[in-house]
Design a protein around this motif. Structure first.
Motif, short mmCIF file in Angstrom:
data_model
loop_
_atom_site.label_atom_id
_atom_site.label_comp_id
_atom_site.label_asym_id
_atom_site.label_seq_id
_atom_site.Cartn_x
_atom_site.Cartn_y
_atom_site.Cartn_z
N ALA A 23 0.83 -1.21 0.00
CA ALA A 23 0.00 0.00 0.00
C ALA A 23 0.86 1.26 0.00
O ALA A 23 0.58 2.22 -0.73
N VAL A 24 1.92 1.25 0.80
CA VAL A 24 2.83 2.41 0.86
C VAL A 24 3.52 2.60 -0.50
O VAL A 24 3.61 3.72 -1.01
N LEU A 25 4.02 1.51 -1.07
CA LEU A 25 4.68 1.60 -2.38
C LEU A 25 3.70 2.09 -3.45
O LEU A 25 4.06 2.92 -4.30
N HIS A 26 2.48 1.59 -3.43
CA HIS A 26 1.48 1.98 -4.42
C HIS A 26 1.18 3.47 -4.33
O HIS A 26 1.18 4.19 -5.34
N ALA A 27 0.91 3.94 -3.12
CA ALA A 27 0.65 5.36 -2.94
C ALA A 27 1.88 6.18 -3.30
O ALA A 27 1.78 7.26 -3.89
N GLY A 28 3.07 5.65 -2.97
CA GLY A 28 4.31 6.36 -3.28
C GLY A 28 4.56 6.54 -4.76
O GLY A 28 4.88 7.65 -5.21
N TRP A 29 4.39 5.46 -5.55
CA TRP A 29 4.65 5.63 -6.99
C TRP A 29 3.59 6.50 -7.63
O TRP A 29 3.86 7.22 -8.60
N ASN A 30 2.37 6.49 -7.08
CA ASN A 30 1.35 7.41 -7.61
C ASN A 30 1.71 8.86 -7.29
O ASN A 30 1.53 9.74 -8.13
N ALA A 31 2.22 9.11 -6.09
CA ALA A 31 2.63 10.47 -5.74
C ALA A 31 3.81 10.92 -6.60
O ALA A 31 3.86 12.07 -7.06
N LEU A 32 4.77 10.02 -6.85
CA LEU A 32 5.89 10.36 -7.73
C LEU A 32 5.41 10.65 -9.15
O LEU A 32 5.93 11.56 -9.82
N THR A 33 4.43 9.88 -9.60
CA THR A 33 3.88 10.12 -10.94
C THR A 33 3.27 11.51 -11.03
O THR A 33 3.47 12.23 -12.01
N LYS A 34 2.52 11.89 -10.00
CA LYS A 34 1.89 13.21 -10.00
C LYS A 34 2.94 14.32 -10.03
O LYS A 34 2.76 15.33 -10.69
N ARG A 35 4.06 14.14 -9.35
CA ARG A 35 5.11 15.17 -9.28
C ARG A 35 6.00 15.20 -10.51
O ARG A 35 6.77 16.16 -10.69
N ALA A 36 5.95 14.16 -11.35
CA ALA A 36 6.82 14.08 -12.52
C ALA A 36 6.49 15.21 -13.50
O ALA A 36 5.34 15.66 -13.59
N GLY A 37 7.50 15.65 -14.24
CA GLY A 37 7.29 16.70 -15.23
C GLY A 37 6.28 16.28 -16.28
O GLY A 37 5.40 17.05 -16.66
N ASP A 38 6.38 15.06 -16.77
CA ASP A 38 5.42 14.50 -17.73
C ASP A 38 5.02 13.12 -17.21
O ASP A 38 5.74 12.14 -17.39
N PRO A 39 3.86 13.03 -16.54
CA PRO A 39 3.46 11.75 -15.94
C PRO A 39 3.35 10.59 -16.92
O PRO A 39 3.66 9.46 -16.58
N VAL A 40 2.94 10.86 -18.16
CA VAL A 40 2.82 9.77 -19.15
C VAL A 40 4.20 9.20 -19.45
O VAL A 40 4.40 7.97 -19.49
N VAL A 41 5.18 10.07 -19.67
CA VAL A 41 6.55 9.61 -19.95
C VAL A 41 7.12 8.91 -18.72
O VAL A 41 7.78 7.86 -18.85
N PHE A 42 6.87 9.45 -17.54
CA PHE A 42 7.34 8.81 -16.30
C PHE A 42 6.79 7.39 -16.20
O PHE A 42 7.54 6.44 -15.93
#
Length: 173
Positions: A23-42
Motif C-alpha cells: 500500500a505504501v509503495l502503491h501510494a508512493g509511486w502514484n505520488a511520484l507520478t503526480k510530481r513528474a514533469g510528464d506523468p505519461v513519460v514517467f
C-alpha cells in the motif's frame, strides 16, 4: 445453505506487513507520478524498467511451465488494458489533482471488473461481493473489504478464470 468462512487461516504478521508495504509503495509511486514533469513519460519509463526487471523471472517461469496458445488472448488483453490504464492515469495526473485522481483510479478497476465480469466470463457476484466493490470504489478503508464475505476483487476474477484453465501440472490450457 450458508457458506463457510472462505478464510480459514488467520492473517500472519508477515502477510500484514507485505500488504501494508504494498500500500505504501502503491501510494508512493502514484505520488511520484503526480510530481513528474510528464506523468505519461514517467509511467512509460516505469513500465520499461519493470518489464526489464520481470523479464528474467517470466522467462524462467515459462521455461519451467510452458506457455499455451490459449493464454495468448489473456496476455494480449492484459497488455492492452495496462497500457490504456497507465496512459489515462498519466494524462489524469497531468491535469488533475492527486486527491481526486488517486481515489478514482484506485476504485474504478474493481468496479469495472464487477460490472463486466458477468457478461464477459460468466462470473456472477453475490450481493455482499457487490457491496464490497461499491465500498471499495467509494474509498472505504481497504481493510474493510477483507472482512469475511467481502472479497477484494482487484485480481480475483482473473485468477479464478486462470485457475479454471490451469492443468494439474501447472500449465495453462
Amino acid at each position: 445453505m450458508a457458506r463457510g468462512n472462505p478464510y480459514p487461516v488467520g492473517v500472519t504478521a508477515a502477510a500484514l506487513l507485505l500488504v501494508l508495504g504494498a500500500a505504501v509503495l502503491h501510494a508512493g509511486w502514484n505520488a511520484l507520478t503526480k510530481r513528474a514533469g510528464d506523468p505519461v513519460v514517467f509511467l512509460w519509463w516505469v513500465g520499461m524498467v519493470a518489464s526489464a526487471l520481470y523479464t528474467p523471472i517470466a522467462l524462467a517461469v515459462l521455461a519451467r511451465h510452458g506457455f499455451s496458445a490459449a493464454a495468448v488472448p489473456f496476455v494480449i488483453g492484459t497488455i492492452v488494458l495496462h497500457a490504456l490504464y497507465f496512459f489515462t492515469l498519466g494524462r489524469a495526473y497531468a491535469t488533475g489533482d492527486f486527491s481526486l485522481v488517486y481515489p478514482i483510479a484506485r476504485g474504478l478497476g474493481p468496479l469495472l471488473v464487477a460490472v463486466f465480469s458477468g457478461r464477459l466470463i460468466g462470473e456472477l457476484l453475490m450481493a455482499v461481493e457487490y457491496a464490497g466493490v461499491l465500498l471499495d470504489a467509494a474509498e472505504r478503508p481497504p481493510a474493510f473489504e477483507k472482512l469475511p464475505g467481502i472479497r477484494a476483487l482487484h485480481g480475483e476474477q482473473v485468477e479464478r478464470e486462470e485457475m479454471r484453465l490451469r492443468q494439474p501440472d501447472g500449465r495453462l490450457v
